[in-house]
Scaffold this active site. Structure first.
Site, short mmCIF file in Angstrom:
data_model
loop_
_atom_site.label_atom_id
_atom_site.label_comp_id
_atom_site.label_asym_id
_atom_site.label_seq_id
_atom_site.Cartn_x
_atom_site.Cartn_y
_atom_site.Cartn_z
N ASN A 9 -0.89 -7.33 0.88
CA ASN A 9 -1.52 -6.16 1.47
C ASN A 9 -3.03 -6.40 1.50
OD1 ASN A 9 -2.88 -3.62 1.68
ND2 ASN A 9 -1.02 -2.56 1.01
N ALA A 10 -3.57 -6.63 2.72
CA ALA A 10 -4.97 -7.01 2.86
C ALA A 10 -5.91 -5.94 2.31
CB ALA A 10 -5.29 -7.30 4.32
N LYS A 11 -5.58 -4.66 2.54
CA LYS A 11 -6.44 -3.58 2.05
C LYS A 11 -6.41 -3.52 0.53
CE LYS A 11 -6.16 -0.65 6.17
NZ LYS A 11 -5.72 0.66 6.72
N LYS A 12 -5.22 -3.70 -0.03
CA LYS A 12 -5.12 -3.67 -1.49
C LYS A 12 -5.84 -4.88 -2.10
CE LYS A 12 -1.30 -2.24 -3.57
NZ LYS A 12 0.05 -2.20 -4.21
N ASP A 71 1.83 -2.18 -9.41
CA ASP A 71 2.71 -1.31 -8.66
C ASP A 71 2.13 0.08 -8.82
OD1 ASP A 71 4.90 -0.85 -6.97
OD2 ASP A 71 6.08 -0.07 -8.61
N SER A 72 2.00 0.76 -7.71
CA SER A 72 1.35 2.06 -7.77
C SER A 72 1.96 2.96 -6.71
CB SER A 72 -0.16 1.91 -7.55
OG SER A 72 -0.42 1.16 -6.38
N GLY A 155 -2.46 4.29 2.52
CA GLY A 155 -1.36 4.99 1.88
C GLY A 155 -1.52 6.50 2.01
N LYS A 177 -14.32 5.75 -4.58
CA LYS A 177 -12.89 5.76 -4.88
C LYS A 177 -12.58 4.85 -6.07
CE LYS A 177 -8.40 4.42 -3.09
NZ LYS A 177 -7.68 3.71 -2.02
N HIS A 182 -6.74 5.48 -9.74
CA HIS A 182 -5.74 4.97 -10.67
C HIS A 182 -5.80 3.46 -10.75
CE1 HIS A 182 -4.30 4.99 -6.60
NE2 HIS A 182 -3.15 4.40 -6.89
#
Length: 201
Positions: A9-12, A71-72, A155, A177, A182
């Site tokens: 996931n590029a954004k993550k 994992d979120s 998300g 952010k 989290h």
């Protein structure tokens, strides 16, 4: 130290790199696209921690690199804590942010505003060659809103307002952010562990 972040996931990946860089951890961070391909394990765990460990263990076993995986997801009070570990595939197809978000909004459409409590949850795992494993956690309580707002994040960020805020996560800057999210909490805790590992070698 070269460390694998087990995500495509590029954004993550950008978010995790940013968080770790801000801690001053002296690490080179690689994503799954930066290492030889290996079979990725399905996320069959029933908790965020189990899924994070599954992914981190697979990464260290395949590459020999210390591996971080997270994992979120979001837990919605009136949905009995769901979508939870199914957050990324709540609407049926993994990673369809818009469909997932719209499904949740549809499911809470008749719920009074005062009962739209929700929480972002993250478990982050670090597995190191030789068998050492560490897991950290982060939580961001808040509430859902009825319509998406903001262009940042990903998300469920556009429909989530953190406790004490008036803007959604998607209306915050990346730095704002990271400071309260989290994932930011869990990753900063892991960065402290990484520092200890670097200093002990």
């Amino acid at each position: 130290m070269r460390v694998l972040l087990a995500t495509r996931n590029a954004k993550k990946l950008r978010e995790l790199r940013r968080i770790l860089d801000a801690t001053g951890a002296d690490v080179e961070i690689a994503g799954l696209d930066d290492v030889p391909a290996y079979p990725e394990v399905p996320e069959t765990g029933l908790t965020f921690e189990e899924n994070a460990l599954l992914k981190a263990r697979a990464g260290v076993q395949a590459t020999g690199l210390p591996t971080i995986a997270d994992d979120s997801g979001i837990t919605v009070d009136v949905l009995n804590g769901m979508p939870g570990v199914f957050s990324a595939r709540w609407a049926g197809r993994h990673g369809d942010d818009e469909a997932n978000l719209r499904l949740v909004l549809g499911q809470v459409a008749e719920v009074p505003d005062e009962h739209l409590g929700a929480e972002f949850v993250c478990a982050a795992a670090l597995c190191i060659p030789g068998g050492r494993e560490y897991v950290t956690h982060g939580r961001q309580p808040g509430k859902l809103i009825r319509e998406p707002r903001g262009e940042n994040g990903f998300g469920y960020d556009p429909i989530f307002v953190a406790a004490g805020n008036t803007r959604t996560n998607a209306e915050l800057t990346a730095e704002e952010k990271d400071a309260i999210s989290h994932r930011g909490q869990a990753m900063r805790a892991l960065a402290d562990i990484l520092h200890e590992q670097i200093e002990s070698h």
